[in-house]
Design a protein around this motif. Structure first.
Motif, mmCIF file in Angstrom:
data_model
loop_
_atom_site.group_PDB
_atom_site.id
_atom_site.type_symbol
_atom_site.label_atom_id
_atom_site.label_comp_id
_atom_site.label_asym_id
_atom_site.label_seq_id
_atom_site.Cartn_x
_atom_site.Cartn_y
_atom_site.Cartn_z
ATOM 1 N N HIS A 63 10.130 -51.444 110.795
ATOM 2 C CA HIS A 63 10.643 -50.198 111.585
ATOM 3 C C HIS A 63 10.378 -50.533 112.941
ATOM 4 C CE1 HIS A 63 11.936 -46.110 111.884
ATOM 5 N NE2 HIS A 63 11.964 -45.905 110.706
ATOM 6 N N ASN A 93 14.658 -51.460 110.382
ATOM 7 C CA ASN A 93 14.858 -50.252 110.632
ATOM 8 C C ASN A 93 14.746 -49.789 111.987
ATOM 9 O OD1 ASN A 93 14.823 -48.307 107.820
ATOM 10 N ND2 ASN A 93 13.717 -50.537 107.542
ATOM 11 N N LYS A 131 19.089 -51.083 109.248
ATOM 12 C CA LYS A 131 19.386 -49.799 108.665
ATOM 13 C C LYS A 131 19.268 -48.796 109.881
ATOM 14 C CE LYS A 131 16.777 -48.669 105.050
ATOM 15 N NZ LYS A 131 15.961 -47.432 105.397
ATOM 16 N N ASP A 152 17.629 -45.935 99.725
ATOM 17 C CA ASP A 152 16.276 -45.567 100.063
ATOM 18 C C ASP A 152 15.795 -44.776 99.034
ATOM 19 O OD1 ASP A 152 15.693 -46.983 102.501
ATOM 20 O OD2 ASP A 152 15.761 -44.998 103.577
ATOM 21 N N ASP A 155 11.480 -45.501 100.410
ATOM 22 C CA ASP A 155 11.343 -44.996 101.764
ATOM 23 C C ASP A 155 10.378 -43.826 101.214
ATOM 24 O OD1 ASP A 155 11.188 -43.916 104.296
ATOM 25 O OD2 ASP A 155 13.327 -43.073 104.028
#
Ligand code: RM4
Ligand code: MN
Length: 385
Positions: A62, A89, A134, A238, A283
């Motif tokens: 992320h 992400n 993503k 996710d 997720d």
């Protein structure tokens, strides 16, 4: 239909780097002992999940939470530990500039900043060797009339097409949707239909990401999965579990039967065939449970749902369906669902040289005690940090 062992072999689950850091709710982020202080330690924890389950070979990053100087070094570190870096992400929801949106913000300066971040994420994908970008947008409005719904879609389409044009041949956009929160009147990507329309307009390298926690209560998620697979646009899941809204609980915790129904449609639609390219990601934001064990439990729950779905007698089901035998057709699914697959999966593990009980093996390994002792000082990684 895929056979049992092949199906389990193919179920590769990507764990999220953010699941290993501290997390909580909007009310409180709880600190736990041994939590990673940087992306290298997060990747090391993810590698443990893979080591004990044999089914979690990649870890999602992320950005900017996992920003590092040298992504090649992080990728090499992952490889040394037996995993690889997965989806990147993007994060365009944690900056003051984004209060009224990121790529759909009325201010062109903010839109530019947000799109530049997405482009930076593609640069990072080049460095990590990641296939997937993503995208989840917190963008939306809270009040009728606050902004023009259609114009916001135009802004979204413009940003997405700029990013799409930047993708390499083997790279994809995964466009995630969410019904509500943080925006409470309109989200700019609230549902799979909106995501799908943007993906179709962009081209074949844009696919939909289904977060299992992002629907209205009662939504038939397996139907969405069937539709997207049929259209060749199911890019990723996710996975997480929810009782009420976006609870981000361990996979299969709230509704294992729903997860089974989803996995049945995945298999039915060829989603476990390598060529289909569906990425099975977790997720979750573990709030009260130990991080690594929580991920292991989720991987195991996903395996159990998949194993049950693999046991559906396709011939018996097709025969019952074609003769309109409602009860026999339903029984074909329920017989598979009601099978205790845990011994079969334990056998699958031992055949691979793994312990049949990943949680017990992880607990006995001493890894947790080791990270608690070693990870002293520094700043713990945390949700939103
Ligand atoms: C969102 C969405 C995204 C995740 C962020 C942190 O609710 O599920 O996938 O990246 O949260
Ligand atoms: Mn998500």
């Amino acid at each position: 239909m895929t056979d049992f062992t092949t199906g389990l072999d193919r179920l590769a689950i990507e764990t999220p780097s953010w699941a290993y850091g501290n997390s909580g709710t909007r009310f409180k982020v709880f600190a736990q002992h041994g939590v990673p202080r940087d992306p290298f330690e997060k990747v090391a924890d993810a590698a443990q999940v893979n080591a004990f389950t044999g089914a979690a070979p990649t870890v999602a990053l992320h950005i900017p939470w996992d920003r590092v100087e040298d992504y090649g070094k992080l990728a090499a570190h992952a490889r040394d530990l037996g995993v690889t870096l997965g989806a990147i992400n993007a994060n365009v929801f944690q900056d003051d500039d984004y209060m009224l949106g990121s790529v759909t913000n009325p201010d062109p300066r903010v839109r530019r900043k947000a799109t530049d971040h997405l482009l930076e994420c593609v640069d990072i994908m080049d460095a990590t060797g990641s296939r997937d970008l993503k995208l989840w947008f917190s963008d939306g409005t809270n009040y009728p009339g606050q902004d023009d719904i259609r114009t916001r879609q135009d802004r979204l389409a413009e940003a997405l097409s700029e990013v799409y044009a930047r993708l390499g041949d083997d790279q994809r956009i995964l466009l995630e949707y969410k019904l509500f929160e943080p925006a409470f009147y309109t989200m700019d990507v609230p549902d799979w239909g909106t995501s799908f329309l943007h993906c179709v307009a962009l081209g074949p390298k844009a696919t939909v990401c289904v977060d299992t926690g992002h629907h209205a209560p009662g939504t038939n998620i397996e139907f969405i999965v069937a539709m997207l697979l049929r259209a060749g646009r199911l890019g990723a899941f996710d996975f997480n579990s929810r009782f009420y809204a976006d609870d981000d609980l361990m996979v299969g915790a709230a509704d294992p039967f729903q997860l089974f129904r989803i996995m049945y449609e995945v298999i039915r639609g060829g989603g476990l065939e390598p060529a289909t390219g569906v990425a099975f990601m977790l997720d979750q934001c573990h709030n009260i449970e130990p991080k690594i064990q929580g991920q292991i439990r989720s991987v195991m729950n996903a395996q159990e749902a998949t194993a049950k779905a693999l046991l559906v007698d396709a011939d018996a089901l097709a025969a019952a369906q074609s003769t309109g035998d409602v009860l026999a057709a339903n029984a074909a699914l329920m017989d598979a669902y009601n099978t205790d697959v845990r011994p079969m999966i334990a056998d699958w593990r031992t055949a691979k040289g793994l312990d049949g009980d990943p949680i017990a093996a992880y607990k006995a390994s001493g890894y947790f005690e080791k990270i608690v002792a070693e990870r002293v000082g520094g700043t713990q990684a945390g949700w939103g940090a």
